[in-house]
Enzyme design. Structure first.
Site, short mmCIF file in Angstrom:
data_model
loop_
_atom_site.label_atom_id
_atom_site.label_comp_id
_atom_site.label_asym_id
_atom_site.label_seq_id
_atom_site.Cartn_x
_atom_site.Cartn_y
_atom_site.Cartn_z
N ARG A 225 0.78 -1.16 -0.08
CA ARG A 225 0.08 -0.19 0.05
C ARG A 225 1.13 1.19 -0.07
O ARG A 225 2.04 1.14 0.69
CB ARG A 225 -0.89 0.04 1.15
CG ARG A 225 -1.91 -1.02 1.35
CD ARG A 225 -2.87 -0.97 0.27
NE ARG A 225 -3.84 -1.81 0.46
CZ ARG A 225 -3.95 -3.27 -0.12
NH1 ARG A 225 -3.06 -3.57 -1.07
NH2 ARG A 225 -4.99 -4.16 0.02
N HIS A 273 1.22 -0.27 -10.34
CA HIS A 273 0.31 -1.15 -9.48
C HIS A 273 -0.06 -2.45 -10.18
O HIS A 273 -1.18 -2.82 -10.65
CB HIS A 273 -1.20 -0.43 -9.35
CG HIS A 273 -1.80 -0.95 -7.89
ND1 HIS A 273 -2.30 -0.16 -7.25
CD2 HIS A 273 -1.89 -2.21 -7.58
CE1 HIS A 273 -2.85 -0.65 -6.28
NE2 HIS A 273 -2.57 -2.29 -6.52
#
Length: 310
Positions: A225, A273
Site C-alpha cells: 500500500r 500497480h
C-alpha cells in the site's frame, strides 16, 4: 436457487459475470447471479469495497460475504457487517505476487541494473554480489501473500524475517511482532518488502526513524500500500545513500501524478500497480467453491478473524 449479489464496479461485472456463471454450473450449484437482488432475498454477496453495498444490515438472509479482493482492511471494521467475511485467496494472485517480489529482490540482490543500464564500454569485474545467505530480507506483513513470498525467498537461500502486529509461527521465516519486533526486523535488513494492509497503525511505518535502522545502502520494495511509506523520508534516505534504491508499485495517489518526484528520481523504479492481480477465471472458482462449502454445512475457507492482527 441461490440469490447471489455481485457488488463491485461495473467493469468488474463485465470481467466476472461469465467466469462466475461457468463456475456455478461446474459446481452444480443453481445460482441467480445479479447486480440488483432485493437485500432481503440475498443468500451470498460477492463483494468489492468499491461496489455499491456499504450497509449490510438489510441483508438479513445473507450467509456470508465473499471478498473479491485479497485485502479486507477497508471493510473489516464496518460495524454493519455482521455476516461472515471471507477474503479472496486466489492462487494466481499469490503466484503473481511471488514472481514480482522474487524478481525485484533478485534484481537488487544481484545488482542487475549496473549492467543492464550501464553498457558504457567499461569492463567492471571488481565486484561480485553476495550469496543469498548473506543478504537478510525482511517482509513487513506475513499474511497469505507475505508468507508465500517469504517461502519462495527462503528456497533461494535468503534468510527471511517476517513482521506482523500479532504473533505468528511460519516455517522457514523468523517471525517477529509488535513494536520491539519491528525494530529488530528492520535492524540490519538489506532488503525490506512491504505487504501490510493499510491501517492507522501501518501508515508511514517506513519513516525517517525506521529507515535509519536498515543497513546503509539497502533496498525497499513496496507492492503493498502506498501510505505505508513516508514519501518525504524515503526521498531523503535515497538522497543520503541510506537507501540505495526503492521499487514502488503502489502510491498515495494513483495514477501517480506526472510531476511526482518519484518519476524522475534516479534511485526509484515506478511500476503502475501491476505487481499482481486476481484473474477472474481462477478467482471465480475459489469464490464458488467457498459458497458450495457453506451450502454443504462445511466451514468457510479464508474466513476473516476480526480479532486477529495482520
Amino acid at each position: 436457487m441461490l440469490n447471489v449479489l455481485f457488488s463491485a464496479k461495473p467493469a468488474a461485472w463485465a470481467e466476472y459475470e461469465a467466469p462466475l456463471k461457468a463456475a456455478f454450473s461446474k459446481a452444480g450449484l443453481a445460482a441467480h447471479l445479479s447486480l440488483e437482488h432485493a437485500p432481503a432475498d440475498v443468500d451470498y454477496i460477492i463483494f468489492a469495497p468499491n461496489g455499491p453495498v456499504k450497509d449490510f444490515r438489510p441483508y438479513t438472509k445473507t450467509k456470508a460475504v465473499m471478498g473479491l479482493w485479497a485485502g479486507v482492511e477497508t471493510v473489516v471494521d464496518n460495524e454493519t457487517l455482521t455476516q461472515p467475511l471471507c477474503r479472496l485467496v486466489d492462487e494466481s494472485l499469490t503466484n503473481g505476487m511471488v514472481e514480482w517480489v522474487t524478481g525485484h529482490t533478485l534484481r537488487h540482490h544481484l545488482g542487475m541494473d549496473t549492467h543492464i543500464l550501464g553498457q558504457d564500454g567499461v569492463w567492471r569485474d571488481d565486484s561480485f554480489p553476495p550469496v543469498a545467505a548473506n543478504r537478510p530480507v525482511t517482509i513487513l506483513g506475513i499474511g497469505a501473500l507475505g508468507a508465500a513470498c517469504g517461502q519462495a525467498l527462503h528456497r533461494l537461500g535468503f534468510p527471511v524475517t517476517g513482521w506482523s502486529r500479532s504473533p505468528k509461527d511460519i516455517a522457514n521465516i523468523r517471525c517477529l511482532h509488535g513494536d520491539a519486533g519491528l525494530r529488530a526486523a528492520l535492524t540490519d535488513a538489506q532488503i525490506v518488502i512491504l505487504l501490510l494492509p493499510q491501517t492507522p497503525e501501518t501508515t508511514n511505518i517506513l519513516n525517517a526513524e525506521t529507515l535509519a535502522l536498515m543497513t546503509k545502502g539497502s533496498f525497499v520494495i513496496n507492492p503493498g500500500r502506498g501510505p505505508l511509506i513516508d514519501d518525504a523520508a524515503l526521498l531523503q534516505a535515497l538522497d543520503s545513500g541510506q537507501i540505495a534504491h526503492a521499487t514502488l508499485d503502489v502510491f498515495r495517489t494513483e495514477p501517480l501524478p506526472q510531476d511526482d518526484p518519484y518519476w524522475t528520481h534516479p534511485k526509484v523504479t515506478v511500476t503502475p500497480h501491476i505487481a499482481s492481480t486476481t484473474r477472474p477465471e481462477t478467482a471465480a472458482e475459489v469464490i464458488v467453491e467457498n459458497i458450495g462449502r457453506g451450502q454443504a454445512g462445511k466451514p468457510f475457507r479464508f474466513l476473516v478473524d476480526r480479532g486477529r492482527g495482520y
